[in-house]
Design a protein around this motif. Structure first.
Motif, PDB file in Angstrom:
ATOM      1  N   LEU A  27       0.827  -1.207   0.000  1.00 28.03           N
ATOM      2  CA  LEU A  27       0.000   0.000   0.000  1.00 28.03           C
ATOM      3  C   LEU A  27       0.863   1.260   0.000  1.00 28.03           C
ATOM      4  O   LEU A  27       0.506   2.254  -0.639  1.00 28.03           O
ATOM      5  CB  LEU A  27      -0.946  -0.009   1.199  1.00 28.03           C
ATOM      6  CG  LEU A  27      -2.041  -1.081   1.138  1.00 28.03           C
ATOM      7  CD1 LEU A  27      -2.749  -1.203   2.474  1.00 28.03           C
ATOM      8  CD2 LEU A  27      -3.021  -0.773   0.029  1.00 28.03           C
ATOM      9  N   LYS A  32      -0.287   5.205  -0.775  1.00 30.89           N
ATOM     10  CA  LYS A  32      -1.307   5.415   0.270  1.00 30.89           C
ATOM     11  C   LYS A  32      -0.682   6.063   1.496  1.00 30.89           C
ATOM     12  O   LYS A  32       0.480   5.834   1.811  1.00 30.89           O
ATOM     13  CB  LYS A  32      -1.948   4.090   0.686  1.00 30.89           C
ATOM     14  CG  LYS A  32      -2.593   3.323  -0.431  1.00 30.89           C
ATOM     15  CD  LYS A  32      -3.832   4.004  -0.926  1.00 30.89           C
ATOM     16  CE  LYS A  32      -4.517   3.123  -1.964  1.00 30.89           C
ATOM     17  NZ  LYS A  32      -5.563   3.799  -2.650  1.00 30.89           N
ATOM     18  N   GLU A  36      -4.791   6.174   5.460  1.00 31.19           N
ATOM     19  CA  GLU A  36      -5.550   5.323   4.537  1.00 31.19           C
ATOM     20  C   GLU A  36      -5.264   3.846   4.779  1.00 31.19           C
ATOM     21  O   GLU A  36      -6.171   3.014   4.761  1.00 31.19           O
ATOM     22  CB  GLU A  36      -5.208   5.691   3.092  1.00 31.19           C
ATOM     23  CG  GLU A  36      -5.704   7.052   2.667  1.00 31.19           C
ATOM     24  CD  GLU A  36      -5.162   7.501   1.336  1.00 31.19           C
ATOM     25  OE1 GLU A  36      -5.837   8.312   0.677  1.00 31.19           O
ATOM     26  OE2 GLU A  36      -4.056   7.061   0.950  1.00 31.19           O
ATOM     27  N   GLN A  39      -7.006   2.728   8.026  1.00 31.69           N
ATOM     28  CA  GLN A  39      -8.446   2.550   7.824  1.00 31.69           C
ATOM     29  C   GLN A  39      -8.730   1.261   7.065  1.00 31.69           C
ATOM     30  O   GLN A  39      -9.648   0.525   7.401  1.00 31.69           O
ATOM     31  CB  GLN A  39      -9.029   3.748   7.080  1.00 31.69           C
ATOM     32  CG  GLN A  39      -9.109   4.994   7.915  1.00 31.69           C
ATOM     33  CD  GLN A  39      -9.545   6.218   7.115  1.00 31.69           C
ATOM     34  OE1 GLN A  39      -9.528   6.210   5.893  1.00 31.69           O
ATOM     35  NE2 GLN A  39      -9.919   7.267   7.829  1.00 31.69           N
ATOM     36  N   LYS A  40      -7.925   0.972   6.048  1.00 35.71           N
ATOM     37  CA  LYS A  40      -8.137  -0.234   5.247  1.00 35.71           C
ATOM     38  C   LYS A  40      -7.918  -1.500   6.073  1.00 35.71           C
ATOM     39  O   LYS A  40      -8.668  -2.463   5.955  1.00 35.71           O
ATOM     40  CB  LYS A  40      -7.198  -0.242   4.046  1.00 35.71           C
ATOM     41  CG  LYS A  40      -7.324  -1.468   3.168  1.00 35.71           C
ATOM     42  CD  LYS A  40      -6.460  -1.348   1.951  1.00 35.71           C
ATOM     43  CE  LYS A  40      -6.443  -2.534   1.048  1.00 35.71           C
ATOM     44  NZ  LYS A  40      -7.568  -3.359   0.941  1.00 35.71           N
TER      45      LYS A  40
END
Length: 70
Positions: A27, A32, A36, A39-40
């Protein structure tokens, strides 16, 4: 989700590095942000920040030829 005490224990146990290490790197390569990614993956942003810091420190040591501790 989790309360702050549980998140601190999880991060202290290096949960992020054991479970999410490869995914965090992928990521990050995609551009990212830590927020982010957190959160993912459903973890605290601080956990991601700490993992990235430890990973970068480890990479700097390897580049400098310093032996890593297990």
């Amino acid at each position: 989700m989790y309360d702050e005490q549980v998140l601190n224990v999880i991060c202290d146990m290096k949960y992020c590095s054991d479970v999410y290490g490869k995914e965090i790197l992928e990521l990050k390569r995609e551009g990212k942000t830590n927020r982010e990614i957190a959160q993912k993956l459903g973890v605290d942003r601080k956990c991601i920040r700490n993992w990235v810091f430890r990973f970068n420190r480890q990479q700097r040591k390897l580049a400098a030829g310093i032996k890593l501790h297990p």
